[in-house]
Enzyme design. Structure first.
Site, PDB file in Angstrom:
ATOM      1  CG  ASP A 141      -2.201   0.502   1.150  1.00 53.82           C
ATOM      2  OD1 ASP A 141      -2.360   1.498   0.452  1.00 53.82           O
ATOM      3  OD2 ASP A 141      -3.127  -0.097   1.739  1.00 53.82           O
ATOM      4  CG  ASP A 190      -4.447   5.466   1.016  1.00 55.96           C
ATOM      5  OD1 ASP A 190      -5.375   4.699   1.313  1.00 55.96           O
ATOM      6  OD2 ASP A 190      -4.323   6.606   1.502  1.00 55.96           O
ATOM      7  CD  GLU A 224      -8.607   4.285  -1.258  1.00 55.55           C
ATOM      8  OE1 GLU A 224      -7.869   5.263  -1.138  1.00 55.55           O
ATOM      9  OE2 GLU A 224      -9.452   3.965  -0.408  1.00 55.55           O
ATOM     10  CG  HIS A 242      -8.522  -1.272   5.045  1.00 54.86           C
ATOM     11  ND1 HIS A 242      -8.413  -1.476   3.682  1.00 54.86           N
ATOM     12  CD2 HIS A 242      -8.165   0.009   5.250  1.00 54.86           C
ATOM     13  CE1 HIS A 242      -7.990  -0.380   3.103  1.00 54.86           C
ATOM     14  NE2 HIS A 242      -7.827   0.544   4.029  1.00 54.86           N
ATOM     15  CG  ASP A 243     -11.100   2.023   4.071  1.00 52.30           C
ATOM     16  OD1 ASP A 243     -10.561   2.129   5.192  1.00 52.30           O
ATOM     17  OD2 ASP A 243     -10.535   2.373   3.015  1.00 52.30           O
TER      18      ASP A 243
HETATM   19  C1  NOJ Z   1      -8.020   5.106   2.217  1.00 51.48           C
HETATM   20  C2  NOJ Z   1      -7.656   3.989   3.120  1.00 51.48           C
HETATM   21  O1  NOJ Z   1      -8.160   2.790   2.581  1.00 51.48           O
HETATM   22  C3  NOJ Z   1      -8.233   4.314   4.469  1.00 51.48           C
HETATM   23  O2  NOJ Z   1      -8.136   3.246   5.361  1.00 51.48           O
HETATM   24  C4  NOJ Z   1      -7.526   5.528   4.997  1.00 51.48           C
HETATM   25  O3  NOJ Z   1      -8.125   5.901   6.211  1.00 51.48           O
HETATM   26  C5  NOJ Z   1      -7.601   6.688   4.008  1.00 51.48           C
HETATM   27  N1  NOJ Z   1      -7.353   6.285   2.654  1.00 51.48           N
HETATM   28  C6  NOJ Z   1      -6.579   7.722   4.347  1.00 51.48           C
HETATM   29  O4  NOJ Z   1      -5.300   7.244   4.042  1.00 51.48           O
END
Ligand code: NOJ
Length: 576
Positions: free
Chosen positions: A126, A228, A282, A348-349
């Site tokens: 990442d 990211d 992303e 993870h989000d």
């Molecule tokens: C996207 C990431 O997937 C997330 O977990 C993160 O909080 C934000 N970008 C900020 O880096």
């Protein structure tokens, strides 16, 4: 052989090599190994703790390499493992060339990479360079004086110009993306938390630093990068006013601004093409055109998009199944000729996919988890499978706000409270949608702390680990885990499931998602019941079933062109 014959042979050889050069052009499968990968995403904090401090680590992942290999996945994506004060669990990097203390050392990393490669598994890192941590040495320098050489590594707005135009922050408790910094009497920009200042990509020096960091990891042998939040990297540095309420649709204002394609082309030239690493965005921009421009191979930017509309659909209030089918169908057709997409229902989000798109009631958890995995592993695109989804891990049982660890949850709570929102509703929604649901420790066994740690886990283990865990499923031929392994094997043995043309058969059906995949004379039929009802479906393709490759039930009720699908039943067939 006379010289004429030799000359002719040379011409023929040249023609063959020209042809093969053509076919190994940007869209050929030769360079496009990443299309055939099955990615397993690991949230390192939550996978396996080797030293009892309650936090997962690299040695823990090393202990589980054989397990990962046994899943039949081919690549691992690790969430950030660099040094970080952990304001946003590693998405706030303070040293891009070092390993976070909680996770171990560079030696551990080298062993992990070696262990993955020995098992034929690739590693995707990442890379978090829309912003850094405020504890990164660049930012410490930058904020120290207005004339510091690092000043322009970030976005500053001198206070004598007045307050800068409003920018929305995703994680700030007031929703404010400009933070006043007394030392130099100026504001700095942070689209995420106050401890995640945005890097200034219009500065060529900063860009070169980032490419050097990426080269450092590429030279170590990593196989790819996930970028990211990179779609936000380019900014209009005059910071003009945005219309009131823009934050409701901030992607339209933040994503894909002028300059982004130049940065990506430069990154591709400097890094991706030099090391033959794969790259995944992303996000996918604001629309299909943006997505295309990101991943059209001829443009030499990124390899694959990662669109959110599918996962974003499921909320506390439920989700619209028709829209779900429509979104995945539209993305498929958008990339039918050029470009490539990622297929996923969790990361993870997000909260856990079974709780959002399936059914986590005891009776349906297993079948619906199998059904969702069948979907992910039979669509066109590169599948991204999130750790624990191979077991059917579910949302957890959070009570009060003190149970949450995620900065988005904690600051979101403060913001909602200060605005006088209905806090009961806020909490119900948070319990269902929070990212912490997807971050609870991996469930290895039914022991205390699920075999994740001998200490107190940083986030409590889901209480259902007593029944949902690897040990329990390992020797059960009907487990979600075994089904997952069958699916990865099926995908690897049937390239048609990777490359084949997709056609939806039931766009308007209220419960069934049915589609075909077709490739080099082979045609597959996929039938997925997304509901707890028993549903009868009639399709001409059903009559042509030659072989059933996967079924998440021991039996199948099928006669002529009719199939009766049990609750969440999922079947995959080869057609005549
Ligand atoms: C996207 C990431 O997937 C997330 O977990 C993160 O909080 C934000 N970008 C900020 O880096």
């Amino acid at each position: 052989m006379n010289y004429k014959t030799i000359f002719c042979l040379l011409i023929i050889a040249t023609m063959i090599s020209c042809n093969s050069n053509n076919s190994s052009g940007p869209d050929s499968q030769v360079d496009e190994w990443w299309k055939e990968e099955i990615v397993y995403q690991i949230y390192p904090r939550s996978f396996k703790d080797s030293n009892g401090d309650g936090v997962g680590d690299l040695k823990g992942i090393i202990e589980k390499l054989d397990y990962i290999q046994s899943l039949g996945v081919t690549a691992v994506w690790l969430n950030p493992i660099y040094s970080s004060p952990n304001d946003d669990n590693g998405y706030d990097v303070s040293d891009y060339r070092n390993i976070m203390k909680d996770f171990g050392t560079m030696k551990d990393f080298d062993l992990l990479l070696e262990g993955l490669h020995e098992r034929g598994l690739k590693l995707i890192m990442d890379i978090v360079v829309n912003h850094s941590s405020d504890e990164h040495k660049w930012f410490k320098q930058s904020r120290s004086s207005r004339t510091n050489p690092y000043r322009d590594y970030y976005h500053w707005w001198p206070a004598e110009k007045g307050k800068p135009n409003y920018r929305y922050s995703l994680f700030d408790e007031k929703g404010e993306a400009w933070k006043y910094d007394k030392k130099t009497d100026a504001y700095y920009l942070h689209y995420f938390s106050q401890k995640q200042p945005d890097l200034n990509w219009s500065n060529p020096k900063l860009r070169q630093e980032v490419y050097d960091i990426m080269k450092f990891w590429a030279q170590k042998g990593v196989d790819g990068f996930r970028l990211d939040a990179f779609q936000f990297a380019a900014k209009d540095t005059s910071f003009p006013p945005f219309p009131e309420g823009f934050e409701k649709n901030f992607i339209n204002y933040y994503a894909m601004q002028e300059g982004i394609h130049d940065y990506l082309k430069e990154m591709n030239k400097e890094v991706f093409s030099q090391y033959k690493v794969m790259s995944v965005a992303e996000g996918a921009g604001r629309n299909f055109e943006d997505a295309h421009n990101l991943v059209d191979a001829e443009r030499k930017e990124l390899n694959m998009a990662y669109a959110f509309d599918g996962v974003d659909l499921a909320k506390y209030e439920g989700y619209d199944f028709h829209r779900f089918k429509k979104i995945f169908t539209q993305w498929d057709s958008a990339f039918e000729k050029k470009g490539w997409i990622s297929i996923f229902l969790a990361n993870h989000d997000q909260a856990r996919m079974v709780s959002r798109f399936g059914n986590d009631k005891a009776m349906y958890r297993e079948v619906s988890a199998k059904m969702l995995n069948t979907f992910i592993l039979t669509m066109r695109g590169t599948p991204y499978c999130y750790y624990g989804d191979e077991l059917g891990m579910t949302n957890s049982t959070f009570k009060g706000i003190e149970d949450f660890r995620d900065i988005a949850a904690i600051n979101g709570y403060k913001k909602a409270k200060s605005k006088g929102e209905d806090m009961d509703y806020f909490m119900d929604k948070l319990r269902f949608e929070s990212r912490d649901n997807g971050r609870t420790p991996m469930q290895w066994n039914s022991n205390n702390q699920s075999g994740f740690s001998t200490g107190k886990p940083w986030l409590p283990v889901n209480t259902n680990h007593k029944v949902v865990n690897v040990d329990q499923q390992l020797n059960d031929p009907f487990s979600v885990l075994q089904h997952f392994k069958n699916l990865t094997a099926m995908r690897k043995n049937n390239p048609g499931l990777v490359h084949g043309k997709y056609k939806i058969l039931t766009p308007n059906h209220a419960e069934i998602y049915a589609y075909t995949r077709e490739h080099e004379g082979k045609k597959y039929l996929i039938l997925l019941n997304f509901s707890e009802s028993i549903v009868k479906i009639q399709l001409p393709e059903i009559k042509k079933i030659k072989q059933t490759l996967i079924n998440n039930y021991p039996i199948m009720d099928h006669q002529k062109d009719v199939m009766v699908l049990d609750a969440y039943q999922a079947t995959v067939h080869l057609l005549q």
